[in-house]
Design a protein around this motif. Structure first.
Motif, PDB file in Angstrom:
ATOM      1  N   ARG A  67       0.821  -1.201   0.000  1.00  0.00           N
ATOM      2  CA  ARG A  67       0.000   0.000   0.000  1.00  0.00           C
ATOM      3  C   ARG A  67       0.858   1.255   0.000  1.00  0.00           C
ATOM      4  O   ARG A  67       0.530   2.243  -0.663  1.00  0.00           O
ATOM      5  CB  ARG A  67      -0.945  -0.016   1.202  1.00  0.00           C
ATOM      6  N   HIS A 116       2.010   1.831  -3.427  1.00  0.00           N
ATOM      7  CA  HIS A 116       0.950   2.404  -4.258  1.00  0.00           C
ATOM      8  C   HIS A 116       0.880   3.925  -4.079  1.00  0.00           C
ATOM      9  O   HIS A 116       0.779   4.659  -5.074  1.00  0.00           O
ATOM     10  CB  HIS A 116      -0.396   1.775  -3.885  1.00  0.00           C
ATOM     11  N   TRP A 171      -9.405   0.980   2.896  1.00  0.00           N
ATOM     12  CA  TRP A 171      -8.560   0.959   1.710  1.00  0.00           C
ATOM     13  C   TRP A 171      -9.391   0.491   0.521  1.00  0.00           C
ATOM     14  O   TRP A 171      -9.951  -0.589   0.544  1.00  0.00           O
ATOM     15  CB  TRP A 171      -7.372   0.030   1.919  1.00  0.00           C
TER      16      TRP A 171
END
Length: 315
Positions: free
Chosen positions: A287, A290, A312
């Motif tokens: 994450r 990202h 998320w």
């Protein structure tokens, strides 16, 4: 100047009022009122479980009081106070209720011996706010009660684990609470602002609860713990507010130097990291990777997704 009454939503005070054997009638009254139990099923006594049997709560997320209540069916009740909304909160409610139901199996009890469980959650936020903003959506009441039903007929079965949720921001009775449910919501919302026992709460149960919350009875150690809790909650909410303010900044000046642009992008990326922490969203390496690959426009769009989903995004 110190307040007269402590905030019953804080962990220390919530457990002082509702997790204390000496004041068990307060918990009994709270459960009977929030669950709207009929006379033949009203709770008459409670037995507090050993602390080792209580589900562990995440720091700053909730206070949990786990009790075995004596009604007509030996039902077990789990009561929790939730201050901040977190990712997956509904799933955690289901987990805590299921864990309380299946816990006796680990101690050698058989399936027929398992007691029913009711989990009661008092939330200081809108739990279903985003869904309710949609056109034509049904508004869930301030106190909602949940159990399994058969989809086609509505027949109720498999009711061994049930849930009741109070969303305090939905309180709408103002300064004139009439029902006992309204009065409990008023108690949780207004106690920390009171200078005396109000005429709006004349029942003995509220007078006793307010006396337990009276700060003159706190030890210095309790005062310090109470203050630490307040600071921690303020810090968490402050981080969320900062993230929102940073997120409102639209675009950036085209003439800024590349280094300035990179700094602004990193500032917004860090704001998203702070926002994820406040919402209880786990930031795995994947994450984080990202987020690091998003430019300013991508970060702004992703921020909006987080604010809507409070989790998320999966797509």
């Amino acid at each position: 100047m110190r307040p007269i009454f402590a905030d019953p939503k804080r962990d220390l005070v919530f457990k002082r009022i509702f997790g204390n054997q000496a004041h068990r009638q307060l918990l009994i009254q709270l459960l009977n009122d929030l669950l709207d139990l009929p006379e033949d099923r009203r709770i008459v006594d409670v037995e507090y479980l050993n602390p080792e049997q209580v589900p562990q709560s995440v720091r700053l997320k909730s206070s949990i009081v786990d009790v075995k209540c004596t009604d007509q069916r030996d039902t077990q009740y789990v009561v929790e106070m939730q201050v901040l909304n977190v990712e997956g909160f509904e799933k955690r409610l289901v987990f805590n209720g299921s864990k309380a139901f299946t816990g006796p199996l680990s101690r050698g009890e058989l399936y027929p011996q398992l007691d029913d469980v009711v989990l009661v959650a008092i939330c200081d936020f809108h739990l279903w706010y985003e869904e309710e903003k949609q056109p034509g959506a049904t508004i869930v009441p301030m106190v909602s009660r949940w159990r399994m039903t058969e989809e086609q007929t509505g027949v109720r079965r498999l009711s061994q684990v049930r849930y009741a949720v109070m969303e305090l921001p939905k309180y709408a009775a103002g300064k004139q609470p009439r029902t006992m449910v309204d009065k409990w919501a008023y108690f949780f919302r207004e106690t920390k602002k009171l200078r005396e026992i109000p005429k709006e709460l004349p029942e003995q149960v509220f007078r006793e609860a307010l006396e337990v919350a009276r700060m003159a009875g706190f030890t210095e150690e309790e005062w310090e713990e109470y203050d630490r809790e307040g600071i921690a909650v303020q810090d968490a909410r402050g981080a969320l507010s900062l993230a929102v303010r940073l997120g409102k900044a639209e675009g950036y000046d085209a003439g800024r130097k590349d280094g300035q642009k990179d700094g602004r992008t990193e500032e917004r990326r860090q704001a998203l990291v702070d926002l994820c922490e406040v919402l209880g969203i786990e930031l795995t390496e994947e994450r984080r990777g990202h987020l690091s690959g998003l430019d300013m426009d991508g970060l702004a769009g992703f921020r909006d997704q987080l604010k809507r989903a409070r989790a998320w995004p999966t797509a």
